[in-house]
Design a protein around this motif. Structure first.
Motif, short mmCIF file in Angstrom:
data_model
loop_
_atom_site.label_atom_id
_atom_site.label_comp_id
_atom_site.label_asym_id
_atom_site.label_seq_id
_atom_site.Cartn_x
_atom_site.Cartn_y
_atom_site.Cartn_z
N VAL A 64 -5.26 82.04 -14.84
CA VAL A 64 -6.30 81.61 -13.90
C VAL A 64 -5.67 81.12 -12.60
N THR A 65 -6.45 81.13 -11.54
CA THR A 65 -5.93 80.74 -10.22
C THR A 65 -5.89 79.23 -10.05
N ASN A 66 -6.74 78.50 -10.83
CA ASN A 66 -6.91 77.05 -10.64
C ASN A 66 -7.63 76.59 -11.91
N SER A 67 -6.86 75.91 -12.79
CA SER A 67 -7.33 75.72 -14.16
C SER A 67 -8.35 74.60 -14.31
N ILE A 68 -9.54 74.84 -13.81
CA ILE A 68 -10.63 73.89 -13.97
C ILE A 68 -11.94 74.61 -13.72
N CYS A 69 -13.01 74.03 -14.26
CA CYS A 69 -14.27 74.74 -14.41
C CYS A 69 -14.82 75.41 -13.15
N GLY A 70 -15.35 74.60 -12.21
CA GLY A 70 -16.00 75.17 -11.04
C GLY A 70 -15.09 76.08 -10.24
N PRO A 71 -13.85 75.64 -9.95
CA PRO A 71 -12.94 76.51 -9.21
C PRO A 71 -12.70 77.86 -9.89
N ARG B 277 -14.81 79.41 -11.84
CA ARG B 277 -16.05 80.19 -11.70
C ARG B 277 -16.21 80.73 -10.28
N ALA B 278 -15.82 79.91 -9.30
CA ALA B 278 -15.92 80.36 -7.90
C ALA B 278 -14.95 81.52 -7.66
N THR B 279 -13.77 81.46 -8.25
CA THR B 279 -12.82 82.56 -8.12
C THR B 279 -13.37 83.83 -8.76
N ILE B 280 -13.97 83.67 -9.94
CA ILE B 280 -14.52 84.83 -10.64
C ILE B 280 -15.62 85.49 -9.81
N SER C 268 -9.14 79.62 -4.24
CA SER C 268 -9.96 78.45 -3.88
C SER C 268 -9.97 78.16 -2.39
N HIS C 269 -8.83 78.34 -1.71
CA HIS C 269 -8.79 77.96 -0.29
C HIS C 269 -9.67 78.88 0.55
N LEU C 270 -10.05 80.04 -0.01
CA LEU C 270 -10.94 80.93 0.75
C LEU C 270 -12.39 80.86 0.26
N ASN C 271 -12.59 80.58 -1.04
CA ASN C 271 -13.99 80.52 -1.50
C ASN C 271 -14.58 79.12 -1.33
N GLY C 272 -13.77 78.17 -0.89
CA GLY C 272 -14.29 76.85 -0.52
C GLY C 272 -14.62 75.95 -1.69
N PHE C 273 -14.10 76.27 -2.90
CA PHE C 273 -14.41 75.44 -4.08
C PHE C 273 -13.10 75.07 -4.78
N PRO C 274 -12.33 74.14 -4.21
CA PRO C 274 -11.03 73.82 -4.80
C PRO C 274 -11.09 72.87 -5.98
N ALA C 275 -12.18 72.06 -6.06
CA ALA C 275 -12.24 71.02 -7.09
C ALA C 275 -13.69 70.78 -7.49
N ASN C 276 -13.86 70.23 -8.70
CA ASN C 276 -15.22 69.99 -9.21
C ASN C 276 -15.96 68.88 -8.48
N VAL C 277 -15.22 67.99 -7.86
CA VAL C 277 -15.84 66.73 -7.45
C VAL C 277 -16.37 66.73 -6.02
N GLY C 278 -17.34 65.85 -5.78
CA GLY C 278 -17.86 65.62 -4.44
C GLY C 278 -18.32 66.89 -3.76
N GLN C 279 -18.14 66.94 -2.43
CA GLN C 279 -18.56 68.12 -1.67
C GLN C 279 -17.77 69.35 -2.04
N HIS D 44 -2.82 77.42 -7.91
CA HIS D 44 -2.92 76.19 -7.11
C HIS D 44 -4.01 75.30 -7.66
N TYR D 45 -3.63 74.08 -8.04
CA TYR D 45 -4.57 73.07 -8.55
C TYR D 45 -4.64 71.92 -7.55
N TYR D 46 -5.85 71.48 -7.21
CA TYR D 46 -6.03 70.50 -6.11
C TYR D 46 -6.63 69.15 -6.50
N GLU D 47 -7.22 69.05 -7.70
CA GLU D 47 -8.11 67.90 -7.95
C GLU D 47 -7.35 66.62 -8.33
N TYR D 48 -6.84 65.94 -7.33
CA TYR D 48 -6.13 64.66 -7.51
C TYR D 48 -6.23 63.88 -6.21
#
Ligand code: SGN
Ligand code: CA
Length: 517
Positions: free
Chosen positions: A69-76, A78-81, A87-98, A431-435
């Motif tokens: 997977v490109t980013n091992s977490i739920c929403g990211p 799904r956005a990649t799929i 993530s940096h192009l589909n705009g959904f790097p992390a599950n949280v907030g905006q 690439h994982y971003y959620e921290y």
């Protein structure tokens, strides 16, 4: 040669008489289903917790052994799929907030399939923060959803359904298929399960499935991380420290209420609750009597974790079985491609962990099995590096729809047909971003090849790790500073830079694409 009707739009989608009709696509995805928990991947599981129906897809089709997977977490994930983009192009790097709000106006594969004359549906877990777009029909769980008597949202509004979530999602999918009747358009349905996501609540039917079973422990359950980096030591996802006894392991005292209790087993009706208590009360009483400490307590938690996690997967496997049976009974199986996967992998006690996020193999790799009679050789196995980045283009290719120039993956169709592909990827970018965030896994990016992995924990620690999967398949020893690996390391650095450039990601993106509240 197989003929696919190549459509250029809705108007031209009716197949020519001599052409085979375009295939239907059933895309089944679960949430957090570790590949180690699919018996087609893990022989030991055959004896304790088999998944015969998922395995049947592999037996009748192809098993992919390195789907990353490109980013091992739920929403990211799904956005990649949906977009075929990082993530940096589909705009959904992390599950949280905006960052956890998918921009549904962008190009997605369901929209393109729809343009090509497919009827499209999305049923189950969505978790993208905005309403689905590109579907003729959608019926989703809000956010993470509930296991028991779940709430659903569709175009008309919000409502509750009585029952167990995996059964309901399957019922809804079968109803949608039935309601289509003789509709001549091909379809693509996404049946996306909530299970086996935390807190791993088994359905009534499987509550007792694993009574008396002892699950084999991973050898590194008590990893001290001495061979790994600071990120591994400083995470918050260990069975020992992070896994909560009442909430995760169902050891609620009889007078429990509030918080997690209300959103989980607090939703049950009396009958559901009675069956639940018949399972967990004796375990809780025994637990209180044993008063376990230290490693014994970790071992006990691990056993409880596996019991519940694998029991939720029994319902998923049953769901897959019901779909396969329906396809056979209606004769639709001949012209339907069935995909089973998960949004990412998961730790089942390896390194002492649960959850995902890291680029280590257990959470980086996800199960992927695909069947399509007449097109995929039964029992075939593929060891190429494929990715959830490739799903969109694969579905479009299968449907005979054009390949959009801006998607970043590649169609797996030639691999499915076992055609020789000389230039398939030999390295994969992650690439994982959620921290900072839940479970405290530090931001990192990296590259994986068939043998090596290089990772950069860039944010707040700036540490590099490198693993040799051939000599160290469980990634226990960082060899980044080992002189005997210097030339491999230098080469991986070059290839990593090349991949970042290829995918249009800059150092600036790394810091910009963070969880935004
Ligand atoms: C919840 C879970 C976490 C999990 C995230 C993300 N905690 O926060 O354990 O990592 O979801 O999961 S829980 O107490 O609510 O279970 S994801 O699959 O949606 O990415
Ligand atoms: Ca997930």
């Amino acid at each position: 040669m197989m003929l696919l009707a190549v459509s250029t739009g809705i108007a031209s989608c009716s197949p020519q008489a001599e052409e085979a009709p375009r295939p239907n696509i059933i895309f089944i995805m679960s949430d957090d289903h570790a590949w180690q928990a699919v018996s087609a991947y893990n022989e030991r599981l055959q004896y304790v917790a088999p998944t015969p129906n998922i395995d049947r897809i592999a037996q009748d089709g192809m098993r992919f052994d390195r789907c990353l997977v490109t980013n091992s977490i739920c929403g990211p994930s799904r956005a990649t799929i949906l977009t075929g983009k990082y993530s940096h192009l589909n705009g959904f790097p992390a599950n949280v907030g905006q960052s956890g709000h998918f921009d549904g106006s962008q190009q997605t594969f369901p929209k393109l399939l729809r343009d090509a004359g497919y009827e499209t549906a999305m049923i189950g877990k969505w978790h993208l923060g905005s309403d689905p777009t590109g579907f003729d029909h959608w019926d989703i769980l809000p956010g993470q959803g509930h296991y028991y008597n779940p709430t659903f949202i569709n175009a008309e509004g919000t409502y509750d359904v009585h029952g167990y979530v995996s059964d309901i999602i399957t019922d809804k999918t079968l109803e949608w298929l039935d309601d289509r009747g003789d509709n001549a358009e091909p379809f693509m349905v996404m049946m996306h399960h909530k299970a086996p996501h935390r807190e791993w609540e088994p359905g009534p039917k499987y509550l007792n499935r694993f009574q008396g079973v002892e699950f084999p422990e991973p050898f590194n359950l008590f990893d001290d991380y001495s061979g790994m980096g600071a990120a591994a030591r400083e995470q918050d996802m260990s069975i020992e420290v992070t896994m909560r006894i009442p909430e995760d392991l169902k050891m609620w005292p009889p007078d429990a209420s509030g918080g997690v209790y209300n959103r989980t087993i607090g939703r049950m009706d009396q009958q559901q609750r009675k069956l639940w208590d018949m399972t967990y009360e004796p375990i809780r009483e025994e637990f209180e009597r044993l008063n376990l400490q230290g490693e014994d307590l970790v071992r006990w938690k691990y056993q409880r974790y596996m019991y519940d996690y694998l029991a939720t997967i029994q319902s998923i496997d049953e769901s897959v079985g019901r779909i396969l049976q329906y396809l056979e009974e209606t004769g639709m199986d001949e012209n339907t491609i069935v995909i089973y996967t998960s949004d990412q992998g998961f730790y089942l006690g390896e390194h002492g962990w649960f959850d995902k996020r890291f680029m280590y193999e257990e959470s980086y790799r996800t199960p992927l099995v695909v069947k399509w009679p007449g097109h995929i050789e039964p029992g075939s196995v593929n060891k190429d590096i494929v990715s959830n980045l490739d799903f969109a283009q694969t579905f479009l290719d299968v449907a005979g729809a054009p390949d959009p120039v801006d998607m970043q993956g590649r169609s797996m169709l030639p691999l499915l047909k076992r055609e020789s592909v000389g230039d398939w990827r030999t390295a994969h970018y992650y690439h994982y971003y959620e921290y900072p965030s839940v479970h405290s896994v530090k931001r990192h990016y990296g590259i994986a090849t068939d043998r090596y992995k290089l990772m950069h924990f860039y944010y707040d620690i700036d540490e590099w790790e490198m693993y040799d999967l051939e000599t160290d398949p469980h990634e226990m020893q960082n060899v980044y500073n080992d002189p005997s690996y210097a030339s491999v390391r230098d080469d991986l650095h070059i290839r990593l830079d090349e991949l970042r450039e290829k995918y249009g990601e800059t150092e600036e993106d790394s810091f910009r694409m963070r969880p935004v509240n």
